[in-house]
Each structure stands twice: as structure tokens, then as C-alpha cells.
Design an enzyme around this catalytic site. Sequence first.
Site, short mmCIF file in Angstrom:
data_model
loop_
_atom_site.label_atom_id
_atom_site.label_comp_id
_atom_site.label_asym_id
_atom_site.label_seq_id
_atom_site.Cartn_x
_atom_site.Cartn_y
_atom_site.Cartn_z
N ARG A 107 0.84 -1.19 0.00
CA ARG A 107 0.00 0.00 0.00
C ARG A 107 0.88 1.25 0.00
NH1 ARG A 107 -3.23 -2.74 -1.84
NH2 ARG A 107 -5.28 -3.33 -1.05
N GLU B 65 -2.82 7.44 -6.86
CA GLU B 65 -3.15 6.46 -7.91
C GLU B 65 -4.51 6.83 -8.52
OE1 GLU B 65 -2.95 2.31 -6.67
OE2 GLU B 65 -4.57 1.83 -8.06
N HIS C 209 -0.21 -0.69 -10.31
CA HIS C 209 -0.99 -1.45 -9.30
C HIS C 209 -1.55 -2.72 -9.95
CE1 HIS C 209 -3.65 -1.27 -5.46
NE2 HIS C 209 -3.21 -2.49 -5.71
C1 3PG Z 1 -5.43 -6.41 -3.05
O1 3PG Z 1 -5.55 -5.80 -1.98
O2 3PG Z 1 -5.92 -7.54 -3.20
C2 3PG Z 1 -4.65 -5.80 -4.20
O3 3PG Z 1 -4.22 -4.53 -3.89
C3 3PG Z 1 -5.39 -5.87 -5.50
O4 3PG Z 1 -6.07 -4.74 -5.85
P1 3PG Z 1 -6.95 -4.72 -7.20
O5 3PG Z 1 -7.93 -5.83 -7.12
O6 3PG Z 1 -7.58 -3.39 -7.24
O7 3PG Z 1 -6.00 -4.94 -8.36
#
Ligand code: 3PG
Length: 396
Positions: free
Chosen positions: A229, A257, A280
Site C-alpha cells: 500500500r 493512484e 498497481h
Molecule cells: C489487493 O488488496 O488484493 C490488491 O491490492 C489488489 O487490488 P486490485 O484488485 O484493485 O488490483
Amino acid sequence: MKVKVLIADKFPEQYIDELKSMKMEVIYDAALGENDLPSAAKDVDILVVRSTKVNAETINQSNLLNLIIRAGAGVNNINIAAANQRGIYVANCPGMNSVAVAELAIGLMVSLDRRIPDNVIDFRNGKWNKGEYSKAEGLLGKTLGVVGVGNIGKEVVKRAVAFGMNVYGKDISRIEGVAIKDFSEMNKLLPICDIISIHLPATSETKGLFNKEMFSYMKKGALLINTSRADIIDEDALLEAIKEKNIRCALDVFKGEPEGKTGEVKSKLQDNPNVYITHHIGASTNQAQNAVAAETIRIIKDYVSSGIIAHWVNRAKTTDVHYQLVIKHFDKPGVLATVLEVIKEGNINIEEIENTIFEGGAAACCTMKLKSEVSTEMLKKIKSNPEILSVSHVAL
Ligand code: 3PG
């Protein structure tokens, strides 16, 4: 009436079909954003999101919302405090995308060591620079500090051990079968690490953890990877550490983001040659997304068929319980009501309650966890009902 499910993020089609085959009304709109949810989720029973923010307005304006499922691991995009106030369950899918995130972390580690992104950019620009890019260190025998050894951290450890790295973990007990050493203090861990990989949830304890002080413990030229994070790293302190210690980092998460899947992006880290940023994408493999979707369906099925919430994250860890009252009684209408009436008269709050039935259905046992003591007088009154078999009351 059909259970209404809103899926407000990208979700594999085959699992949407599975939900529909369970006779649920499914609304799938991957384009919905934080500000669309208050009206979009107003009349649904179950809301499924990935990183789309579920704010207090969405929760407070909902009429029917009963369960929010985070199709992923982190739940920091959901206003859990607001969900708690309204008694709305929040569940997640832990461990389902761990391997995908670990694979990205390892990929970023190799990328930093070999400077793969810079290689590619130069080649695309018609520039050959074997001289410069031949200066990699290699990972064998290097010391890796895994900060956060949960589901994802453990997968990183396994892969790093296979690379012949020396692996240390923060806040862990020894993991069986893996050469990981327990090192609890950051000021002892960071100075020995060539590479640090962060795998922590966003909480009040982890917010800004990697600050000026933490960077001061790190070796000159150390590599830092964050696939967890953005909040965990103080980006100004990082930029300073890059300047002073030539720290190089690879991040899958950063402040600011964008909410959507495509568009403009701006970050104070954007132009720094020591920073690699990916979009991400840690959890974004088909394997991981299918596993997460299957788990989401399982949570929905369990909830609809039995009322049980798998991976329920906002269940109170502790309650204000000091006494236990166990009532064995004939399983007949109104029997428990007489007990509850006495407890009500005594102004005692029941924190937890469970009623289980003996085989055959003649007798039952009701266990209540209470905030305050039931008086002798009240116990006598409860026992006076001939439908009550036994009463036991203990301090916990
Ligand atoms: C999570 O917490 O599982 C990841 O950060 C994935 O995030 P996303 O599903 O938005 O790609």
C-alpha cells in the site's frame, strides 16, 4: 425476492454467469467509481468491489446493503467504521492473489538489479548501452528483508530462498521449511538488508512506517520494493533517501493512484530515475483474479444459504463480556423469551448468544455472554420456569 448483487469492478465473466445461475439478480458495471456508488448501491443486498472506494455516503445511503465483499486482500478502500455503525458485514478474499503479488515483487527485484525497464526504454529509443547495463550485482547470497510475512510475504520468502538469498522477516516466528530468521526490530533488520520488500496492510500502525528514520537505517544503494500500500512509504522521505543514499526502488503503489483503469497519471516520483513504478497490477493475473472470483462466489453462496460470513473482517475481535449464562431448556416456543425477559428487567446487555439443539429436538442449550452479573434473585426467577432444565452462571 431475488438477492441483488452489484459488482462494481472488473470481474471474470464466467463467475458472473455462475452467480446468475444461482438465481440472483446481478448488476455488473466495472466502470463505476467512488462517486457513482451511493446511488448505484442504494438498493442492492451485496456489493462486490476491487479497489473502488466504498465511502460512508455509499454505506449510509443504502437501503438494503448487508454485505460488502472486497474481491482481493486489502480492505482499506472500504469505510469499515461506517459499515460497523450500520451492521453491514465486510469480507475479503485473503491469500487468493498472494502468489501473483509475490511474483511481481520478485520480478521487480530482478528488474531493479538488472535495470530491465531502463534497458528497454533505451533500446526503444535506438540507444545501445551494454557497457552501462552490465553493472548489475546479482541476487545470489544477497540479504532480503521481508517486512510483513503474511500470505504474500510467505510466498516472496519461498521464491527468494529458491534464488539462494539470505532471507529475514519482520514480526514473524520461524516459518517451517523456509530459511527465514526472526528479526523483530527494524533498526536491526534494515542495516543488514541489500533488498527490502514490503508486504503490509494499510493500518494506523503501518501508515508512514517507512519515514526518515527508517531510511536512515538502510544501507547505501539498497533496493526497496513496495507491492502493498502507498500509505506505508513517506514519499518525501523516500526522495531524500534516494538523493542521500542512492536508494533505488520499485513500487506497484504510490500516492495519487488514479481511480480509473486508464488515463493521466501524476506522481512526485515520476521523473526520478531511481524509481520504477508499475500500475498497481500485483493481483492482476488471470490465475489470481479467477481464484479471487471463486472465493467471492463462495462467500456469497455461504452467506445466502447459511447466513455465515467467510473472512468476516469487521467482526469485533473482543466484546465487553464478563459473565456466561448457560440455559438448558425444552425446545418450545416462548421458553427463551421468559429468560430474556428476566435479563431485560435486570438491564443486562447480551453481547453474544447461541442456541443449539440436541439430537431429536426435545432439548436445547442457550449460551449467552453478558456484560454484567445476573443476580441470585434473577437466577431463581429463570429457574422457576418448569421448561428450564438447568442454569449455570459463571464469571469469565
Ligand atoms: C489487493 O488488496 O488484493 C490488491 O491490492 C489488489 O487490488 P486490485 O484488485 O484493485 O488490483
